[in-house]
Scaffold this active site. Sequence first.
Site, PDB file in Angstrom:
ATOM      1  N   LEU A   4      -7.226  -2.180 -11.785  1.00 26.49           N
ATOM      2  CA  LEU A   4      -6.591  -1.300 -10.796  1.00 26.49           C
ATOM      3  C   LEU A   4      -5.214  -1.874 -10.467  1.00 26.49           C
ATOM      4  O   LEU A   4      -5.088  -3.067 -10.217  1.00 26.49           O
ATOM      5  CB  LEU A   4      -7.428  -1.254  -9.501  1.00 26.49           C
ATOM      6  CG  LEU A   4      -6.844  -0.413  -8.366  1.00 26.49           C
ATOM      7  CD1 LEU A   4      -7.062   1.073  -8.624  1.00 26.49           C
ATOM      8  CD2 LEU A   4      -7.480  -0.786  -7.030  1.00 26.49           C
TER       9      LEU A   4
ATOM     10  N   ASP B 253      -2.674   6.455   8.076  1.00 23.48           N
ATOM     11  CA  ASP B 253      -2.218   6.777   9.423  1.00 23.48           C
ATOM     12  C   ASP B 253      -3.388   6.865  10.416  1.00 23.48           C
ATOM     13  O   ASP B 253      -4.494   7.242  10.038  1.00 23.48           O
ATOM     14  CB  ASP B 253      -1.461   8.121   9.372  1.00 23.48           C
ATOM     15  CG  ASP B 253      -0.571   8.309  10.584  1.00 23.48           C
ATOM     16  OD1 ASP B 253      -0.419   7.351  11.369  1.00 23.48           O
ATOM     17  OD2 ASP B 253      -0.029   9.415  10.753  1.00 23.48           O
TER      18      ASP B 253
ATOM     19  N   HIS C 186      -5.044  -1.808  13.283  1.00 23.61           N
ATOM     20  CA  HIS C 186      -4.509  -2.211  11.970  1.00 23.61           C
ATOM     21  C   HIS C 186      -5.498  -3.134  11.256  1.00 23.61           C
ATOM     22  O   HIS C 186      -5.633  -3.071  10.035  1.00 23.61           O
ATOM     23  CB  HIS C 186      -3.154  -2.900  12.124  1.00 23.61           C
ATOM     24  CG  HIS C 186      -2.081  -1.969  12.631  1.00 23.61           C
ATOM     25  ND1 HIS C 186      -1.885  -0.708  12.126  1.00 23.61           N
ATOM     26  CD2 HIS C 186      -1.150  -2.124  13.604  1.00 23.61           C
ATOM     27  CE1 HIS C 186      -0.881  -0.122  12.779  1.00 23.61           C
ATOM     28  NE2 HIS C 186      -0.421  -0.956  13.678  1.00 23.61           N
TER      29      HIS C 186
END
Length: 248
Positions: free
Chosen positions: A143, A32, A49
């Site tokens: 991962l 956020d 972004h």
Amino acid sequence: MPGSIQTTSMNAKSLPPLPADKLPVHVAMIMDGNGRWAKQRGLPRLAGHRAGTENLREILRAAVEFGVRVVTIYAFSTENWGRPQAEVEGLMGILRDVIDRELYELHEEGVQLRHIGELEQVEPALQRKVREAIELTRNNDRLILNVAFNYGGRAEIVRALQEIIREGYSPEAVTEDVVSQHLYTCTVPDPDLIIRTSGELRLSNFLIWQSAYAEYYFPDVFWPDFNREEFYKALVHYVERDRRYGKV
Ligand code: FPP
């Protein structure tokens, strides 16, 4: 830190080692503050972004380095369709670019890409790209990166219940385990740690079932500024907590 503590195999340069046996297996992140980060600099929201996407690289590298096994990121919520069209298209474009530009490196690094959410509402060419990326990386195990894209926690639970009913379970046979097994996240453990950047203290429909016993961390920095050191601080905070799961 006591010398007897078992440490991660590859410790961060100049950061004290973290105890491997206490690390979170699964860290979920609400990235956020991209918009506010951009506004502070007089830039359009999409620039925020993009900066957030750059930052994601650093955080994924750090996750591997610190020994975290599963990362889930909230990249686009079911509510995000309500943002201005240019921003929605921009976020779709970022997902496309990430796959076009970063997939090879992610694959080389041993990252297994997964998607959680409703892919069907995303435009067909992008759906195909996502499915191909998932297929290409499916055997990687360094991962697991779950990308929550067009994801909503309540919708996920409703979808799970619909599936359970369709499969003909009797009411008594529906247990917490059965519900968990019908969620998108059925093959990974629940998140141990949920990080939301930018100082907001909300879950915003993210992994609401899976987060029942998660620890939370709310750093007061915008996502593009949540760097490797900030991530390390989050992990230190986590390893120092005493998780009791309702017991004493
Ligand atoms: C929230 O910040 C962030 C998002 C809705 C998108 C997060 C996306 C990225 C970091 C890009 C990575 C994406 C992919 C697909 C890999 P906000 O826009 O709500 O910020 P604000 O609260 O300051 O306005």
